[in-house]
Design a protein around this motif. Sequence first.
Motif, short mmCIF file in Angstrom:
data_model
loop_
_atom_site.label_atom_id
_atom_site.label_comp_id
_atom_site.label_asym_id
_atom_site.label_seq_id
_atom_site.Cartn_x
_atom_site.Cartn_y
_atom_site.Cartn_z
N ALA A 77 -10.43 6.62 -41.51
CA ALA A 77 -9.93 7.80 -40.81
C ALA A 77 -8.42 7.99 -40.98
N ASP A 78 -7.68 6.91 -40.99
CA ASP A 78 -6.23 7.02 -41.11
C ASP A 78 -5.74 6.88 -42.55
N GLY A 79 -6.69 6.80 -43.49
CA GLY A 79 -6.32 6.71 -44.90
C GLY A 79 -6.00 5.30 -45.37
N ARG A 80 -6.23 4.31 -44.52
CA ARG A 80 -5.93 2.92 -44.88
C ARG A 80 -6.98 2.02 -44.23
N VAL A 81 -7.47 1.08 -45.00
CA VAL A 81 -8.43 0.10 -44.46
C VAL A 81 -7.69 -1.21 -44.25
N THR A 82 -7.66 -1.66 -43.00
CA THR A 82 -6.99 -2.91 -42.67
C THR A 82 -7.94 -4.09 -42.90
N PRO A 83 -7.40 -5.29 -43.01
CA PRO A 83 -8.28 -6.46 -43.13
C PRO A 83 -9.26 -6.59 -41.97
N ALA A 84 -8.83 -6.28 -40.75
CA ALA A 84 -9.73 -6.36 -39.59
C ALA A 84 -10.87 -5.35 -39.72
N GLU A 85 -10.53 -4.13 -40.17
CA GLU A 85 -11.57 -3.11 -40.37
C GLU A 85 -12.52 -3.54 -41.48
N ALA A 86 -11.99 -4.11 -42.53
CA ALA A 86 -12.83 -4.59 -43.63
C ALA A 86 -13.77 -5.69 -43.16
N THR A 87 -13.29 -6.56 -42.30
CA THR A 87 -14.13 -7.63 -41.76
C THR A 87 -15.26 -7.06 -40.91
N ARG A 88 -14.94 -6.07 -40.05
CA ARG A 88 -15.98 -5.45 -39.21
C ARG A 88 -17.05 -4.78 -40.07
N VAL A 89 -16.62 -4.02 -41.08
CA VAL A 89 -17.58 -3.32 -41.93
C VAL A 89 -18.37 -4.32 -42.77
N ASP A 90 -17.72 -5.39 -43.21
CA ASP A 90 -18.42 -6.41 -44.00
C ASP A 90 -19.52 -7.08 -43.18
N ARG A 91 -19.30 -7.27 -41.89
CA ARG A 91 -20.33 -7.87 -41.04
C ARG A 91 -21.56 -6.95 -40.96
N VAL A 92 -21.32 -5.66 -40.87
CA VAL A 92 -22.43 -4.71 -40.85
C VAL A 92 -23.16 -4.75 -42.19
N ALA A 93 -22.39 -4.82 -43.28
CA ALA A 93 -23.00 -4.89 -44.62
C ALA A 93 -23.84 -6.15 -44.76
N SER A 94 -23.40 -7.23 -44.17
CA SER A 94 -24.17 -8.47 -44.19
C SER A 94 -25.50 -8.30 -43.46
N ASP A 95 -25.46 -7.63 -42.31
CA ASP A 95 -26.69 -7.36 -41.56
C ASP A 95 -27.63 -6.48 -42.36
N ILE A 96 -27.07 -5.54 -43.11
CA ILE A 96 -27.89 -4.63 -43.93
C ILE A 96 -28.64 -5.43 -44.99
N GLN A 97 -28.00 -6.44 -45.56
CA GLN A 97 -28.68 -7.25 -46.56
C GLN A 97 -29.94 -7.89 -45.99
N GLY A 98 -29.85 -8.38 -44.77
CA GLY A 98 -31.03 -8.98 -44.14
C GLY A 98 -32.11 -7.95 -43.88
N ALA A 99 -31.71 -6.76 -43.42
CA ALA A 99 -32.69 -5.70 -43.16
C ALA A 99 -33.34 -5.23 -44.46
N LEU A 100 -32.55 -5.13 -45.52
CA LEU A 100 -33.12 -4.74 -46.81
C LEU A 100 -34.07 -5.81 -47.34
N SER A 101 -33.75 -7.06 -47.10
CA SER A 101 -34.63 -8.15 -47.51
C SER A 101 -35.97 -8.05 -46.79
N ASP A 102 -35.93 -7.74 -45.49
CA ASP A 102 -37.17 -7.56 -44.74
C ASP A 102 -37.97 -6.38 -45.26
N LEU A 103 -37.29 -5.29 -45.59
CA LEU A 103 -37.99 -4.12 -46.13
C LEU A 103 -38.63 -4.44 -47.48
N ARG A 104 -37.90 -5.14 -48.33
CA ARG A 104 -38.46 -5.52 -49.63
C ARG A 104 -39.63 -6.48 -49.47
N SER A 105 -39.55 -7.38 -48.49
CA SER A 105 -40.66 -8.29 -48.22
C SER A 105 -41.89 -7.51 -47.75
#
Length: 165
Positions: free
Chosen positions: A116-144
Amino acid sequence: MSSTDPFLLRLKAAQRDLIEACGGIVRSGDKTGHSKSTVGRWMDPADPATMPLAAVRSLEMDCRQPFVTSVLAEACGRRLTDPDLERAAEVCVMQSHAEVMRQMAELAQGMAMAIADGRVTPAEATRVDRVASDIQGALSDLRSAFASVKAQGGTAASLRVVGDE
């Protein structure tokens, strides 16, 4: 490896997820025989310390999820397969799809806030990465779930109108 190396950052995120899945710093330290400060360094994305293989194996066996091993395989252009086809039969396609969609919405919202502010901070990247990690698990369940459908030769979609009896 530098702290800006994408592989190292991905590895550190996997270590963090593994430690959290095993009950946190104290329990992971107890399971591996390492101190809280050492385990804390494994979780810290700014610290280059990585887990020894014995600790990775011990913790992955404990939580039964190959967080770090998957990252190492991906770095070599490989991916792991889930040998437990029984688990796939228990996962519902519709529920798995709904969970992927819910988490994708969470990812979109997190990304929107991060950029939103045109810059991604390390803290924001960490928060989004955690969501991306959760998505990997959900995608694994869908593929299974889809693997189970294929193994069964197809299945009904089990759709129904809410309110019908």
